[in-house]
Design an enzyme around this catalytic site. Structure first.
Site, PDB file in Angstrom:
ATOM      1  N   ASP A 331       0.828  -1.204   0.000  1.00 36.49           N
ATOM      2  CA  ASP A 331       0.000   0.000   0.000  1.00 36.49           C
ATOM      3  C   ASP A 331       0.865   1.257   0.000  1.00 36.49           C
ATOM      4  O   ASP A 331       1.932   1.290   0.616  1.00 36.49           O
ATOM      5  CB  ASP A 331      -0.905  -0.002   1.239  1.00 36.49           C
ATOM      6  N   GLU A 385       1.030  -0.608  -5.237  1.00 33.95           N
ATOM      7  CA  GLU A 385      -0.007   0.405  -5.434  1.00 33.95           C
ATOM      8  C   GLU A 385       0.725   1.734  -5.624  1.00 33.95           C
ATOM      9  O   GLU A 385       1.172   2.351  -4.666  1.00 33.95           O
ATOM     10  CB  GLU A 385      -0.945   0.467  -4.222  1.00 33.95           C
TER      11      GLU A 385
END
Length: 680
Positions: A331, A385
Site C-alpha cells: 500500500d 499500489e
C-alpha cells in the site's frame, strides 16, 4: 560497463542512467551491509520475529526480548502479576546489543490467554506499551483498551496444503475485507469468510484473494490502513488458527492469498502503536517535518535505519512463513518514493522521477523487500499500489528495476469514474478507452481494474451507482423494464469486459462490485451512529433470481471462464483492429479472439466490417445475451465467415461483417482458418 536492461529497453531513460545505476548500486551496498557481505542470506537477516517478542524455549520456559534503545527500565505487567511493576518481571539490558532487552521466565509464569503489556520507562517519563513484535493483540469490549495476549494454544494449526503455487496466467484477484464480508450488520469473522465467501470466490472463477486489514489496527474505520501492531493478525476477526485455516482452505480451492501490507506509514497512537515506543520520537520514524504524513494523519518510517529495515523485512518474511500468505500488495508506494509523498506532483516527464525529490532509502527498502520475498518464496506475488508511474517499479532488479511482479493500473479506474462523471454517453471515445486500458510500460506487468475499494468508500460512488443511482432501489426486479437500469447494466458489463480483456498481467475486482453492489462503504463511526449498515455485503441480492444483480454476477463468471479457457491469456499480444470515435466502435484481437464493442447509445450497425484473419468465427460471449440481462438482439448461433478482399488477401485477412447493436459488446473466437485455394 554494460548499461542496465531498463535503460537499454527505453532510450528515453538514457539521460538519467547515472541516477538509475546509483539506485541499483545502493541496493547492492545495503544488502551487502545487512548480510555481512554475503555471509548471511537476506532471509537470515529478516528473521527478527524468531528472536524478538515472546518466545517458547526448548525447555518449556519463556523468553521475551524487545528493542528499546532509549528505555532506562522495562517491566512485563499483566494478568500474571496483577498488572504491577515487579522486579521479578523486570527485563535486563543485553550488553553490546544496541538497545536490546531480555527476560527469561519459567514455564508457569505465563499462560495461554494471559493479557500483558510493557511498562516502559525513560528519562523524564514512562508509559505502558504493547510490544512491537507481539503476534496477538486484543481489545477489551468494555474499556476498549488494547493489550497483548499470550498465544500458545495446546494444538497448533497444521497446514494440509504444503505445495501451493499461485496461478498467474493470469492473476484474477478478488479484493476483500473479512469484517465487511458478512451480510449481517456486524463484524464478520475469519470462519464466516472461510465457510461462506471462499467457495463463492472460487466458483466465480477468481484464482486469488487480496485481503485487506489483516495487520492489527485500533480504529476499525481506518480500513486497516492505520496499523499499530505489524505482526499481529487482527483479533476482531478471530484467532490466528482461524486465519491459518482460512488460508489453508483457500489453497485447497486453488486460491492464492495476497495480503494488503502497510509499510508506508503507521498509526500515531502511542499506547497502542509505535508512535513513541521507548520514549523517543525517532526509534522507528523520522523526526522534524518528515515525521508526520499530514494527509493521512500518520507517522512515516525512517527507512535509512538498519533497525527499521530489520523490523519491516522481518515483517514480510513473518507473514509468508507463519501464515503462508502468497505475497503482498504494498500500500501507498507513491507516498514512500517521494519526499512530497507524491502530493501536488505533476509527474509529466521522466525528469520528475530523477530530480532529487525521491527518497533513496525507501527505494532501497522496497527493492530489498521484493528480493527477500522472492528469496523466501520464489512463487510469491508482489504488487505495488503506485500512481506516479515510476519507471522500473515492476521490472526485474537485475535489469535495474525495483523487482515488483506487478503494478496497479491506477489510471484505469480514475478514467472510468471521470468518464462517468463528466461525459455524456455520445462522447465516450473508443480511442481514449483503448489508450487508457493499454497505456503501460512494455517491460512491466500490471493489474487492471475498473474499481477497487477506493471507489466504493463513502464520499465517492461505485460504477454501478454512477450509472443507475437511486433507481437501483426501485427497478432491479427482473420483470421491471427501466431505461436507466438497462443502460447501467449494459455499460457495467462493457466496462468490465474491456478492462479485463486488455490486461497484461492480472485483473482485480473488489467484492460485491462484480454484481453491482448497491451500497457504498462506510464503517461504524460517530458520524453514522456506529452503524454497520454500510460495512457489509448483501450477498442475498445476487443470489435472488428475481433481481437483476445476478445478471451482472453471471456475466462476471462467464467473462472469467472465457479468460481461464485460454492458456496464458494475459500474454497473448494485443492488436487493435479498429476504433472509430464517430461510430463509437472499438475492436481488438488477442490470439484467435475478436472483441467488438459498440459504445453508441443510439446507433446500431448492420454488417459492420472488421479486418481480421481469414476464417470462421463463433460468438463465445455477448453482453446482450438474455442470460446476462440483455435484449438478445443477435443470433449467436450463427457462424460468421470472413469475406475476401483482394487488397488484403496476401496478408491472409478478410472482412468480418457483424451486427453491432447499440451499447453491446461481443467476443468471437476463430473456429477454423479459411481454406485458401492452392496457387497454380
Amino acid at each position: 560497463m554494460n548499461k542496465l536492461m531498463l535503460i537499454q529497453k527505453d532510450p528515453w531513460l538514457e539521460p538519467y542512467a547515472e541516477a538509475i545505476e546509483g539506485r541499483h548500486n545502493d541496493v547492492i551496498k545495503k544488502e551487502q551491509d545487512l548480510t555481512q557481505n554475503g555471509r548471511l542470506s537476506l532471509s537470515d537477516f529478516a528473521s527478527g520475529y524468531l528472536y524478538f517478542g515472546l518466545q517458547r524455549m526448548a525447555d518449556g520456559g519463556w523468553v521475551f526480548r524487545e528493542w528499546a534503545p532509549n528505555a532506562t527500565a522495562i517491566y512485563l505487567v499483566g494478568d500474571f502479576n496483577g498488572w504491577e511493576k515487579r522486579e521479578d518481571y523486570r527485563l535486563r539490558r543485553l550488553e553490546g546489543a544496541a538497545g536490546n532487552w531480555e527476560i527469561v521466565l519459567p514455564a508457569d509464569a505465563l499462560h495461554h490467554g494471559d493479557l500483558y503489556k510493557l511498562r516502559m520507562e525513560w528519562e523524564g517519563g514512562a508509559g505502558e506499551r504493547i510490544p512491537a513484535w507481539c503476534r496477538r493483540v486484543v481489545q477489551d469490549e468494555t474499556t476498549k483498551i488494547f493489550s497483548a495476549q499470550v498465544w500458545d494454544p495446546a494444538e497448533k494449526y497444521k497446514f494440509r496444503v504444503n505445495d501451493f503455487r499461485p496461478d498467474t496466467s493470469p492473476l484474477l484477484i478478488y479484493e476483500c475485507h473479512i469484517g465487511m464480508a458478512t451480510e449481517e450488520e456486524k463484524t464478520g469473522t475469519y470462519e464466516e469468510f472461510r465457510l461462506k465467501v471462499l467457495p463463492r470466490v472460487a466458483r466465480d472463477g477468481y484464482n486469488a484473494i487480496q485481503i485487506m486489514a489483516i495487520q492489527e489496527h485500533p480504529y476499525y474505520g481506518s480500513f486497516g490502513y492505520h496499523v499499530s501492531s505489524f505482526f499481529a493478525a487482527s483479533s476482531r476477526f478471530g484467532t490466528p488458527e482461524e486465519l491459518k485455516r482460512l488460508i489453508d482452505d483457500a489453497h485447497a480451492l486453488g486460491l492464492a492469498v495476497i495480503m494488503d501490507i502497510v509499510h508506508s506509514h503507521a498509526v500515531k497512537n502511542e499506547a497502542e502503536g509505535l508512535g513513541r515506543f521507548d520514549g523517543s520520537y525517532r526509534q522507528y520514524f523520522h523526526t522534524g517535518e518528515r515525521r508526520e504524513h499530514r494527509a493521512w494523519d500518520s507517522l512515516c518510517f525512517d527507512y535509512g535505519r538498519n533497525e527499521v529495515l530489520h523490523f519491516l523485512l522481518s515483517n514480510c518474511k513473518f507473514w509468508l512463513d507463519e501464515y503462508r500468505f502468497d505475497g503482498f500488495r504494498f500500500d501507498g508506494v507513491t507516498s514512500m518514493l517521494y519526499y512530497s509523498h507524491g502530493l501536488g506532483e505533476a509527474f509529466s516527464n521522466y525528469g520528475d522521477y530523477y530530480n532529487g525529490h525521491q527518497d533513496g532509502d525507501a527505494i532501497v527498502y522496497l527493492t530489498l523487500a521484493n528480493r527477500l520475498i522472492h528469496e523466501v518464496n520464489p512463487h510469491a506475488v508482489t504488487i505495488a499500489e503506485e500512481v506516479s508511474g515510476m519507471p522500473g517499479l515492476a521490472a526485474r532488479f537485475e535489469d535495474g528495476g525495483y523487482d515488483f511482479d506487478y503494478r496497479m493500473a491506477m489510471n484505469i479506474p480514475d478514467f472510468w469514474i471521470k468518464t462517468l462523471k463528466e461525459k455524456k454517453d455520445e462522447d465516450w471515445h473508443p480511442s481514449a478507452i483503448w489508450w487508457e486500458t493499454t497505456n503501460r510500460r512494455a517491460d512491466e506487468k500490471t493489474i487492471s481494474y475498473a474499481e477497487s475499494h477506493d471507489q466504493a468508500l463513502v464520499g465517492d460512488k461505485t460504477i454501478i451507482f454512477w450509472l443507475i443511482d437511486a433507481d437501483m432501489y426501485w427497478h432491479m426486479q427482473t420483470n421491471d423494464r427501466n431505461l436507466t437500469v438497462e443502460r447501467g447494466l449494459a455499460l457495467h458489463k462493457m466496462i468490465r469486459l474491456v478492462t479485463a480483456t486488455t490486461m497484461n498481467g492480472g485483473y482485480l475486482n473488489f467484492m460485491g462490485n462484480e454484481f453491482g453492489h448497491p451500497e457504498w462503504i462506510d464503517f461504524p463511526r460517530e458520524g453514522n451512529g456506529w452503524s454497520y449498515k454500510y460495512a457489509r455485503r448483501q450477498w442475498g441480492l445476487v443470489d435472488n433470481p428475481d433481481l437483476k444483480y445476478h445478471f451482472l454476477g453471471d456475466f462476471d463468471h462467464a467473462m472469467l471462464a472465457l479468460i481461464h479457457s485460454v492458456p496464458a491469456f494475459q500474454a497473448l499480444p494485443l492488436q487493435k483492429v479498429w476504433d472509430n470515435d464517430g461510430d463509437q466502435v472499438l475492436a481488438y484481437m488477442r490470439g484467435d479472439f475478436v472483441f467488438a464493442f459498440n459504445f453508441s447509445p443510439t446507433h446500431s450497425f448492420t454488417d459492420y466490417g472488421l479486418l481480421t484473419p481469414e476464417g470462421s468465427y463463433r460468438v463465445v460471449l455477448n453482453t446482450d445475451d438474455p442470460l446476462y440481462g440483455g435484449n438478445g438482439l443477435t443470433d449467436d448461433s450463427i457462424e460468421h465467415f470472413t469475406q475476401p478482399d483482394p487488397l488484403y488477401a496476401p496478408d491472409g485477412k478478410g472482412w468480418l461483417k457483424l451486427y453491432l447493436p447499440a451499447r453491446t459488446a461481443m467476443v468471437l473466437r476463430r473456429v477454423t482458418p479459411k481454406k485458401r485455394k492452392p496457387k497454380r
